[in-house]
Design a protein around this motif. Structure first.
Motif, PDB file in Angstrom:
ATOM      1  N   THR A   1       0.550  15.015   3.739  1.00 51.56           N
ATOM      2  CA  THR A   1       1.611  14.098   3.305  1.00 51.56           C
ATOM      3  C   THR A   1       1.905  14.396   1.843  1.00 51.56           C
ATOM      4  O   THR A   1       1.023  14.887   1.122  1.00 51.56           O
ATOM      5  CB  THR A   1       1.158  12.625   3.536  1.00 51.56           C
ATOM      6  OG1 THR A   1       2.230  11.732   3.215  1.00 51.56           O
ATOM      7  CG2 THR A   1      -0.051  12.251   2.693  1.00 51.56           C
ATOM      8  N   PRO A   2       3.132  14.199   1.389  1.00 46.24           N
ATOM      9  CA  PRO A   2       3.426  14.527  -0.013  1.00 46.24           C
ATOM     10  C   PRO A   2       2.696  13.606  -0.988  1.00 46.24           C
ATOM     11  O   PRO A   2       2.248  12.526  -0.598  1.00 46.24           O
ATOM     12  CB  PRO A   2       4.944  14.334  -0.133  1.00 46.24           C
ATOM     13  CG  PRO A   2       5.416  13.771   1.138  1.00 46.24           C
ATOM     14  CD  PRO A   2       4.293  13.739   2.119  1.00 46.24           C
ATOM     15  N   LYS A   3       2.601  14.015  -2.236  1.00 42.07           N
ATOM     16  CA  LYS A   3       2.000  13.168  -3.271  1.00 42.07           C
ATOM     17  C   LYS A   3       2.751  11.839  -3.322  1.00 42.07           C
ATOM     18  O   LYS A   3       3.974  11.800  -3.321  1.00 42.07           O
ATOM     19  CB  LYS A   3       2.119  13.869  -4.618  1.00 42.07           C
ATOM     20  CG  LYS A   3       1.622  13.029  -5.772  1.00 42.07           C
ATOM     21  CD  LYS A   3       2.214  13.493  -7.101  1.00 42.07           C
ATOM     22  CE  LYS A   3       2.112  12.383  -8.137  1.00 42.07           C
ATOM     23  NZ  LYS A   3       3.338  12.125  -8.862  1.00 42.07           N
ATOM     24  N   GLY A   4       1.982  10.753  -3.343  1.00 43.46           N
ATOM     25  CA  GLY A   4       2.601   9.439  -3.367  1.00 43.46           C
ATOM     26  C   GLY A   4       2.081   8.599  -2.218  1.00 43.46           C
ATOM     27  O   GLY A   4       1.080   8.943  -1.583  1.00 43.46           O
ATOM     28  N   THR A   5       2.775   7.501  -1.965  1.00 47.81           N
ATOM     29  CA  THR A   5       2.276   6.536  -0.997  1.00 47.81           C
ATOM     30  C   THR A   5       3.410   6.043  -0.114  1.00 47.81           C
ATOM     31  O   THR A   5       4.513   5.793  -0.587  1.00 47.81           O
ATOM     32  CB  THR A   5       1.648   5.326  -1.739  1.00 47.81           C
ATOM     33  OG1 THR A   5       0.587   5.805  -2.566  1.00 47.81           O
ATOM     34  CG2 THR A   5       1.099   4.290  -0.765  1.00 47.81           C
ATOM     35  N   SER A   6       3.125   5.940   1.171  1.00 50.38           N
ATOM     36  CA  SER A   6       4.057   5.299   2.092  1.00 50.38           C
ATOM     37  C   SER A   6       3.304   4.170   2.774  1.00 50.38           C
ATOM     38  O   SER A   6       2.221   4.383   3.323  1.00 50.38           O
ATOM     39  CB  SER A   6       4.551   6.311   3.127  1.00 50.38           C
ATOM     40  OG  SER A   6       5.036   5.612   4.271  1.00 50.38           O
ATOM     41  N   ILE A   7       3.838   2.969   2.695  1.00 48.07           N
ATOM     42  CA  ILE A   7       3.227   1.845   3.403  1.00 48.07           C
ATOM     43  C   ILE A   7       4.269   1.266   4.341  1.00 48.07           C
ATOM     44  O   ILE A   7       5.356   0.867   3.913  1.00 48.07           O
ATOM     45  CB  ILE A   7       2.704   0.768   2.433  1.00 48.07           C
ATOM     46  CG1 ILE A   7       1.602   1.367   1.540  1.00 48.07           C
ATOM     47  CG2 ILE A   7       2.150  -0.432   3.207  1.00 48.07           C
ATOM     48  CD1 ILE A   7       0.891   0.376   0.646  1.00 48.07           C
ATOM     49  N   ALA A   8       3.947   1.280   5.630  1.00 46.76           N
ATOM     50  CA  ALA A   8       4.863   0.708   6.624  1.00 46.76           C
ATOM     51  C   ALA A   8       4.239  -0.566   7.167  1.00 46.76           C
ATOM     52  O   ALA A   8       3.098  -0.558   7.631  1.00 46.76           O
ATOM     53  CB  ALA A   8       5.111   1.711   7.753  1.00 46.76           C
TER      54      ALA A   8
ATOM     55  N   LEU B   1      -0.651   3.215   6.319  1.00 50.27           N
ATOM     56  CA  LEU B   1      -0.665   3.744   4.962  1.00 50.27           C
ATOM     57  C   LEU B   1      -0.844   5.258   5.000  1.00 50.27           C
ATOM     58  O   LEU B   1      -1.728   5.771   5.688  1.00 50.27           O
ATOM     59  CB  LEU B   1      -1.839   3.128   4.184  1.00 50.27           C
ATOM     60  CG  LEU B   1      -2.276   3.809   2.880  1.00 50.27           C
ATOM     61  CD1 LEU B   1      -1.267   3.576   1.773  1.00 50.27           C
ATOM     62  CD2 LEU B   1      -3.653   3.318   2.444  1.00 50.27           C
ATOM     63  N   LYS B   2       0.034   5.946   4.282  1.00 53.07           N
ATOM     64  CA  LYS B   2      -0.168   7.382   4.066  1.00 53.07           C
ATOM     65  C   LYS B   2      -0.135   7.584   2.573  1.00 53.07           C
ATOM     66  O   LYS B   2       0.782   7.107   1.901  1.00 53.07           O
ATOM     67  CB  LYS B   2       0.982   8.196   4.677  1.00 53.07           C
ATOM     68  CG  LYS B   2       0.995   8.265   6.175  1.00 53.07           C
ATOM     69  CD  LYS B   2       2.115   9.201   6.614  1.00 53.07           C
ATOM     70  CE  LYS B   2       2.719   8.744   7.915  1.00 53.07           C
ATOM     71  NZ  LYS B   2       4.049   9.341   8.135  1.00 53.07           N
ATOM     72  N   THR B   3      -1.122   8.299   2.058  1.00 51.76           N
ATOM     73  CA  THR B   3      -1.149   8.443   0.608  1.00 51.76           C
ATOM     74  C   THR B   3      -1.866   9.718   0.193  1.00 51.76           C
ATOM     75  O   THR B   3      -2.751  10.204   0.906  1.00 51.76           O
ATOM     76  CB  THR B   3      -1.805   7.190  -0.036  1.00 51.76           C
ATOM     77  OG1 THR B   3      -1.687   7.265  -1.454  1.00 51.76           O
ATOM     78  CG2 THR B   3      -3.275   7.040   0.342  1.00 51.76           C
ATOM     79  N   LYS B   4      -1.448  10.260  -0.943  1.00 48.59           N
ATOM     80  CA  LYS B   4      -2.108  11.455  -1.479  1.00 48.59           C
ATOM     81  C   LYS B   4      -1.935  11.487  -2.992  1.00 48.59           C
ATOM     82  O   LYS B   4      -0.863  11.152  -3.502  1.00 48.59           O
ATOM     83  CB  LYS B   4      -1.499  12.725  -0.871  1.00 48.59           C
ATOM     84  CG  LYS B   4      -2.306  13.990  -1.164  1.00 48.59           C
ATOM     85  CD  LYS B   4      -1.672  15.231  -0.565  1.00 48.59           C
ATOM     86  CE  LYS B   4      -0.764  15.950  -1.544  1.00 48.59           C
ATOM     87  NZ  LYS B   4      -1.438  16.490  -2.726  1.00 48.59           N
ATOM     88  N   THR B   5      -2.990  11.864  -3.676  1.00 47.46           N
ATOM     89  CA  THR B   5      -2.891  12.015  -5.130  1.00 47.46           C
ATOM     90  C   THR B   5      -2.475  13.453  -5.455  1.00 47.46           C
ATOM     91  O   THR B   5      -2.508  14.340  -4.588  1.00 47.46           O
ATOM     92  CB  THR B   5      -4.254  11.742  -5.818  1.00 47.46           C
ATOM     93  OG1 THR B   5      -5.163  12.770  -5.404  1.00 47.46           O
ATOM     94  CG2 THR B   5      -4.827  10.390  -5.433  1.00 47.46           C
ATOM     95  N   GLN B   6      -2.136  13.641  -6.709  1.00 43.87           N
ATOM     96  CA  GLN B   6      -1.796  14.978  -7.195  1.00 43.87           C
ATOM     97  C   GLN B   6      -2.961  15.952  -6.980  1.00 43.87           C
ATOM     98  O   GLN B   6      -2.774  17.092  -6.541  1.00 43.87           O
ATOM     99  CB  GLN B   6      -1.497  14.870  -8.698  1.00 43.87           C
ATOM    100  CG  GLN B   6      -1.135  16.156  -9.379  1.00 43.87           C
ATOM    101  CD  GLN B   6       0.370  16.359  -9.353  1.00 43.87           C
ATOM    102  OE1 GLN B   6       1.127  15.509  -9.810  1.00 43.87           O
ATOM    103  NE2 GLN B   6       0.807  17.474  -8.796  1.00 43.87           N
ATOM    104  N   ASP B   7      -4.178  15.483  -7.280  1.00 43.18           N
ATOM    105  CA  ASP B   7      -5.344  16.365  -7.288  1.00 43.18           C
ATOM    106  C   ASP B   7      -5.882  16.709  -5.908  1.00 43.18           C
ATOM    107  O   ASP B   7      -6.548  17.721  -5.740  1.00 43.18           O
ATOM    108  CB  ASP B   7      -6.481  15.729  -8.099  1.00 43.18           C
ATOM    109  CG  ASP B   7      -6.095  15.580  -9.560  1.00 43.18           C
ATOM    110  OD1 ASP B   7      -5.169  16.305  -9.985  1.00 43.18           O
ATOM    111  OD2 ASP B   7      -6.700  14.741 -10.253  1.00 43.18           O
ATOM    112  N   ASP B   8      -5.643  15.836  -4.944  1.00 43.25           N
ATOM    113  CA  ASP B   8      -6.184  16.101  -3.608  1.00 43.25           C
ATOM    114  C   ASP B   8      -5.273  17.059  -2.851  1.00 43.25           C
ATOM    115  O   ASP B   8      -4.050  17.022  -3.002  1.00 43.25           O
ATOM    116  CB  ASP B   8      -6.312  14.793  -2.810  1.00 43.25           C
ATOM    117  CG  ASP B   8      -7.404  13.893  -3.388  1.00 43.25           C
ATOM    118  OD1 ASP B   8      -8.418  14.441  -3.852  1.00 43.25           O
ATOM    119  OD2 ASP B   8      -7.215  12.659  -3.379  1.00 43.25           O
ATOM    120  N   SER B   9      -5.885  17.913  -2.042  1.00 37.77           N
ATOM    121  CA  SER B   9      -5.055  18.852  -1.289  1.00 37.77           C
ATOM    122  C   SER B   9      -4.618  18.244   0.039  1.00 37.77           C
ATOM    123  O   SER B   9      -3.638  18.676   0.636  1.00 37.77           O
ATOM    124  CB  SER B   9      -5.810  20.156  -1.049  1.00 37.77           C
ATOM    125  OG  SER B   9      -7.053  19.856  -0.452  1.00 37.77           O
TER     126      SER B   9
END
Ligand code: ADP
Ligand code: MG
Length: 299
Positions: free
Chosen positions: A111-118, A83-91
């Protein structure tokens, strides 16, 4: 299906699906939705963790696809998950690697804003279940069916589907009619009839394939309740019945129909896949659907 639904619930505008070996080696979903902060990312794979119910009363007003907090925990118990994930507010984002339901690694990552689940190596830890997977061809067919069901209902989202390195779909956000054409081809350019009705019990809209093009093989039959794909022999019969003068009994009409019903007037929990629905007022819905279809084909 569950991962795409999570991306939809997270208000993603672009969803990218990557499949390898019919999903047996890799199913990866990358979205640009709201993402998760570090704390939520660490618990989302636990049983019954959901962000979609905050108060008991919410259960009566579910507008999201998920709400039981079961999908990620089930997936984490039968595969290796990254899982890679980041919110708008987090740097900075979060990377979590899980196998056998245990967090193996948790670290910060750019990682860009959003979520990647592999989801990798499906059933690597349960060989007996792995043997029950069908051939690549059949498993891929199931993946494509789920993809189409979700892509049709969520035409305001752009989707990319990559299978074994080849792009199968790359479709931009659009309206329902254009989405049908993006997914099923130009044959729907002319041959499609809009339907629309609003009553106190149900409102419905969508398109009927031209009954004169009905085929002997099952065509495209997409029925939704509150944007959830459902199967209903009973309502399918209503649509067919509306056309009984023009289509042969062994032909299948195609349709893309969206019903909207008060969540308290339906029960979506009768089937584990939530694919069958129980309606409070089934007979009335049958009649409304039938007469709306009749009107649309000019009968
Ligand atoms: P449910 O969808 O029923 O809540 P899931 O197990 O599918 O349960 O997901 C658990 C939780 O993980 C979700 O409620 C949500 O908070 C979070 N989550 C999962 N996928 C995503 C995603 N793609 N983007 C943002 N949050 C997600
Ligand atoms: Mg979910």
């Amino acid at each position: 299906k569950e991962l795409i639904e999570n991306s939809i619930d997270a208000k993603s505008k672009n969803i990218h699906i990557i499949i390898k070996n019919a999903g047996k080696t890799l199913v990866q979903i990358i979205d640009d939705g709201m993402g998760m902060n570090q704390n939520d990312a660490a618990i989302c794979f636990q049983k019954h963790t959901t962000s979609k119910i905050k108060e008991t009363i919410d259960i009566m007003h579910i507008n999201t696809m998920g709400f039981r907090g079961e999908a990620l925990s089930s997936i984490a118990s039968i595969a290796e998950v990254e899982l890679k994930t980041k919110t708008q507010d987090d740097s900075i984002g979060t990377l979590i690697i899980i196998d056998n339901s245990k967090i193996q690694k948790k670290t910060q990552i750019a990682t860009p804003k959003g979520t990647s689940i592999a989801v990798k190596n499906l059933f690597f830890n349960i060989p007996a279940r792995k043997n029950f997977l069908k051939s690549d061809k059949i498993e891929m067919k199931h993946i494509l069916e789920s993809f189409m069901q979700l892509a049709i209902a969520n035409h305001q989202i752009s989707f990319k589907l990559n299978n074994d390195g080849k792009i199968i779909y790359n479709i931009a956000a659009t309206n329902l009619k254009q989405r049908i054409i993006q997914v099923f081809g130009k044959k729907y350019q002319q041959k499609i009839l809009p339907i629309k009705e609003e009553t106190s019990i149900v409102s419905l809209d969508g398109f009927l394939g031209n009954p004169l093009d009905a085929r002997k093989t099952k065509g495209e039959q997409f029925l939704y309740v509150n944007k959830r794909f459902i199967k209903s022999g009973y309502l399918n019969h209503a649509i067919k019945n509306a056309m009984h003068n023009i289509i042969h009994p062994d032909q299948y009409p195609s349709y893309f129909i969206f019903l909207r019903i008060k969540p308290s007037d339906i029960d979506i929990n009768i089937h584990p896949n939530k694919i069958e629905v129980k309606f409070e007022d089934e007979k009335a819905i049958y009649q409304i659907l039938k007469s709306t279809c009749k009107k649309s084909i000019g009968m």
